[in-house]
Design a protein around this motif. Structure first.
Motif, PDB file in Angstrom:
ATOM      1  N   LYS A   1       2.023  -2.229 -11.860  1.00 38.89           N
ATOM      2  CA  LYS A   1       0.806  -2.943 -12.256  1.00 38.89           C
ATOM      3  C   LYS A   1       1.153  -4.254 -12.951  1.00 38.89           C
ATOM      4  O   LYS A   1       0.559  -5.299 -12.663  1.00 38.89           O
ATOM      5  CB  LYS A   1      -0.041  -2.074 -13.192  1.00 38.89           C
ATOM      6  CG  LYS A   1      -0.676  -0.882 -12.530  1.00 38.89           C
ATOM      7  CD  LYS A   1      -1.436  -0.050 -13.558  1.00 38.89           C
ATOM      8  CE  LYS A   1      -1.976   1.218 -12.947  1.00 38.89           C
ATOM      9  NZ  LYS A   1      -2.714   2.032 -13.917  1.00 38.89           N
TER      10      LYS A   1
ATOM     11  N   ARG B   1       1.275   7.353  -7.100  1.00 36.66           N
ATOM     12  CA  ARG B   1       0.687   6.801  -8.318  1.00 36.66           C
ATOM     13  C   ARG B   1       1.239   5.400  -8.541  1.00 36.66           C
ATOM     14  O   ARG B   1       2.409   5.124  -8.332  1.00 36.66           O
ATOM     15  CB  ARG B   1       1.076   7.713  -9.491  1.00 36.66           C
ATOM     16  CG  ARG B   1       0.442   7.333 -10.806  1.00 36.66           C
ATOM     17  CD  ARG B   1       0.841   8.320 -11.886  1.00 36.66           C
ATOM     18  NE  ARG B   1       2.210   8.134 -12.360  1.00 36.66           N
ATOM     19  CZ  ARG B   1       2.572   7.218 -13.253  1.00 36.66           C
ATOM     20  NH1 ARG B   1       1.692   6.401 -13.757  1.00 36.66           N
ATOM     21  NH2 ARG B   1       3.821   7.125 -13.643  1.00 36.66           N
ATOM     22  N   THR B   2       0.360   4.511  -8.957  1.00 34.84           N
ATOM     23  CA  THR B   2       0.778   3.148  -9.278  1.00 34.84           C
ATOM     24  C   THR B   2       1.270   3.151 -10.722  1.00 34.84           C
ATOM     25  O   THR B   2       0.500   3.430 -11.643  1.00 34.84           O
ATOM     26  CB  THR B   2      -0.385   2.158  -9.102  1.00 34.84           C
ATOM     27  OG1 THR B   2      -0.884   2.290  -7.776  1.00 34.84           O
ATOM     28  CG2 THR B   2       0.068   0.733  -9.327  1.00 34.84           C
TER      29      THR B   2
ATOM     30  N   GLU C   1     -11.348  -1.597  -5.900  1.00 39.77           N
ATOM     31  CA  GLU C   1     -10.239  -0.637  -5.788  1.00 39.77           C
ATOM     32  C   GLU C   1      -8.926  -1.286  -6.226  1.00 39.77           C
ATOM     33  O   GLU C   1      -8.123  -0.672  -6.927  1.00 39.77           O
ATOM     34  CB  GLU C   1     -10.123  -0.105  -4.360  1.00 39.77           C
ATOM     35  CG  GLU C   1     -11.249   0.838  -3.972  1.00 39.77           C
ATOM     36  CD  GLU C   1     -11.109   1.314  -2.533  1.00 39.77           C
ATOM     37  OE1 GLU C   1      -9.984   1.315  -1.990  1.00 39.77           O
ATOM     38  OE2 GLU C   1     -12.147   1.682  -1.956  1.00 39.77           O
ATOM     39  N   HIS C   2      -8.699  -2.522  -5.800  1.00 35.95           N
ATOM     40  CA  HIS C   2      -7.475  -3.232  -6.180  1.00 35.95           C
ATOM     41  C   HIS C   2      -7.480  -3.542  -7.678  1.00 35.95           C
ATOM     42  O   HIS C   2      -6.447  -3.415  -8.344  1.00 35.95           O
ATOM     43  CB  HIS C   2      -7.321  -4.524  -5.380  1.00 35.95           C
ATOM     44  CG  HIS C   2      -7.100  -4.306  -3.913  1.00 35.95           C
ATOM     45  ND1 HIS C   2      -6.928  -5.333  -3.032  1.00 35.95           N
ATOM     46  CD2 HIS C   2      -7.026  -3.173  -3.161  1.00 35.95           C
ATOM     47  CE1 HIS C   2      -6.762  -4.856  -1.812  1.00 35.95           C
ATOM     48  NE2 HIS C   2      -6.831  -3.545  -1.872  1.00 35.95           N
TER      49      HIS C   2
ATOM     50  N   ALA D   1      -8.947  -1.819 -10.033  1.00 30.34           N
ATOM     51  CA  ALA D   1      -8.670  -0.569 -10.761  1.00 30.34           C
ATOM     52  C   ALA D   1      -7.217  -0.140 -10.583  1.00 30.34           C
ATOM     53  O   ALA D   1      -6.571   0.286 -11.547  1.00 30.34           O
ATOM     54  CB  ALA D   1      -9.609   0.529 -10.282  1.00 30.34           C
ATOM     55  N   ARG D   2      -6.700  -0.250  -9.361  1.00 30.61           N
ATOM     56  CA  ARG D   2      -5.339   0.234  -9.089  1.00 30.61           C
ATOM     57  C   ARG D   2      -4.283  -0.564  -9.846  1.00 30.61           C
ATOM     58  O   ARG D   2      -3.318  -0.002 -10.343  1.00 30.61           O
ATOM     59  CB  ARG D   2      -5.054   0.185  -7.596  1.00 30.61           C
ATOM     60  CG  ARG D   2      -3.663   0.698  -7.252  1.00 30.61           C
ATOM     61  CD  ARG D   2      -3.441   0.865  -5.781  1.00 30.61           C
ATOM     62  NE  ARG D   2      -2.191   1.575  -5.582  1.00 30.61           N
ATOM     63  CZ  ARG D   2      -2.042   2.632  -4.824  1.00 30.61           C
ATOM     64  NH1 ARG D   2      -3.060   3.129  -4.182  1.00 30.61           N
ATOM     65  NH2 ARG D   2      -0.864   3.211  -4.703  1.00 30.61           N
ATOM     66  N   TYR D   3      -4.459  -1.888  -9.926  1.00 30.97           N
ATOM     67  CA  TYR D   3      -3.425  -2.723 -10.513  1.00 30.97           C
ATOM     68  C   TYR D   3      -3.797  -3.270 -11.889  1.00 30.97           C
ATOM     69  O   TYR D   3      -3.049  -4.058 -12.454  1.00 30.97           O
ATOM     70  CB  TYR D   3      -3.083  -3.885  -9.566  1.00 30.97           C
ATOM     71  CG  TYR D   3      -2.547  -3.392  -8.243  1.00 30.97           C
ATOM     72  CD1 TYR D   3      -1.288  -2.808  -8.148  1.00 30.97           C
ATOM     73  CD2 TYR D   3      -3.314  -3.484  -7.087  1.00 30.97           C
ATOM     74  CE1 TYR D   3      -0.803  -2.344  -6.945  1.00 30.97           C
ATOM     75  CE2 TYR D   3      -2.835  -3.021  -5.870  1.00 30.97           C
ATOM     76  CZ  TYR D   3      -1.580  -2.447  -5.804  1.00 30.97           C
ATOM     77  OH  TYR D   3      -1.099  -1.984  -4.617  1.00 30.97           O
TER      78      TYR D   3
ATOM     79  N   PRO E   1       0.840  -1.204   0.000  1.00 30.77           N
ATOM     80  CA  PRO E   1       0.000   0.000   0.000  1.00 30.77           C
ATOM     81  C   PRO E   1       0.874   1.252   0.000  1.00 30.77           C
ATOM     82  O   PRO E   1       1.870   1.319   0.722  1.00 30.77           O
ATOM     83  CB  PRO E   1      -0.779  -0.106   1.313  1.00 30.77           C
ATOM     84  CG  PRO E   1      -0.685  -1.542   1.711  1.00 30.77           C
ATOM     85  CD  PRO E   1       0.613  -2.044   1.165  1.00 30.77           C
TER      86      PRO E   1
ATOM     87  N   LYS F   1       0.628   5.813  -1.138  1.00 34.76           N
ATOM     88  CA  LYS F   1      -0.214   6.927  -1.558  1.00 34.76           C
ATOM     89  C   LYS F   1       0.105   7.416  -2.957  1.00 34.76           C
ATOM     90  O   LYS F   1      -0.681   8.118  -3.555  1.00 34.76           O
ATOM     91  CB  LYS F   1      -0.070   8.094  -0.572  1.00 34.76           C
ATOM     92  CG  LYS F   1      -0.618   7.777   0.788  1.00 34.76           C
ATOM     93  CD  LYS F   1      -0.466   8.958   1.711  1.00 34.76           C
ATOM     94  CE  LYS F   1      -1.004   8.634   3.087  1.00 34.76           C
ATOM     95  NZ  LYS F   1      -0.882   9.726   4.021  1.00 34.76           N
TER      96      LYS F   1
ATOM     97  N   ILE G   1      -3.565  -8.285  -1.973  1.00 36.99           N
ATOM     98  CA  ILE G   1      -4.297  -7.733  -3.115  1.00 36.99           C
ATOM     99  C   ILE G   1      -5.420  -8.702  -3.451  1.00 36.99           C
ATOM    100  O   ILE G   1      -5.191  -9.878  -3.705  1.00 36.99           O
ATOM    101  CB  ILE G   1      -3.355  -7.526  -4.316  1.00 36.99           C
ATOM    102  CG1 ILE G   1      -2.260  -6.539  -3.929  1.00 36.99           C
ATOM    103  CG2 ILE G   1      -4.140  -7.041  -5.531  1.00 36.99           C
ATOM    104  CD1 ILE G   1      -1.128  -6.457  -4.907  1.00 36.99           C
TER     105      ILE G   1
END
Length: 186
Positions: free
Chosen positions: A139, A133-134, A167-168, A170-172, A129, A131, A161
């Motif tokens: 990814k 940008r991924t 959320e996960h 979308a993030r990855y 985790p 804050k 994950i």
């Protein structure tokens, strides 16, 4: 039933007849002040002479060789001006080099941040985790090594994950693995 608030000057204890006569005073520094600034109220007449009593003060920092922290000294402007003997203090200050403005601790914080910066685009850190940008690289690592990364995260006591967590996903960019496991609807 009504209530009446009776106010008194914090300085003299004198009764305040009209709130418009009150002056709010913030005390920022005082030898008896231990826990930071405080606020008191006084009648305007009680503090009228304060500006006449005010001193012209100079705040300087002394940066001694070998010392990490400067020493701050406050003295009367007249005493400080007497230190300049080669030219009047006004000339000395006019010809002085400006100090770069910085937020206290900013240089140390940015140096620490640079040393502590984590590269999440590595197998050792991907999926943790954070804050920021991924990145596409992180990814891709998560998509390619999801099981391995989740094992590491679980061993570290960090949240894993979850391909079912939107959320996960979308993030990855886990849309494909989530579809493959039947966890999303097309």
């Amino acid at each position: 039933m009504g209530q009446k608030i009776i106010r008194f000057s914090d300085l003299t204890g004198e009764h305040v007849e009209d709130d418009d006569d009150l002056v709010r005073i913030v005390v920022r520094r005082h030898p008896d002040l231990a826990d930071g600034p405080v606020e008191i109220e006084a009648l305007a007449g009680e503090v009228a002479a304060v500006e006449e009593l005010a001193l012209d003060l100079v705040t300087i920092e002394l940066h001694h060789p070998g010392s990490d922290e400067p020493r701050t000294v406050v003295l009367e402007a007249e005493a400080f001006d007497r230190l300049a003997t080669a030219a009047p203090m006004a000339e000395v200050l006019h010809g002085a080099k400006p100090v770069a403005r910085s937020i206290p601790g900013q240089a140390a914080a940015s140096t620490r941040a640079a040393k502590e910066r984590v590269n999440y685009a590595t197998l050792a850190n991907a999926g943790r985790p954070h804050k920021g940008r991924t990145t596409d690289a992180e990814k891709q690592l998560v998509r390619d090594h999801l099981e391995e990364i989740n094992e590491r995260l679980a061993a570290e006591g960090v949240r894993t994950i979850d391909p079912a967590n939107p959320e996960h996903v979308a993030r990855y960019g886990l849309e494909s693995p989530a579809r493959a496991t039947g966890l999303t609807q097309d």
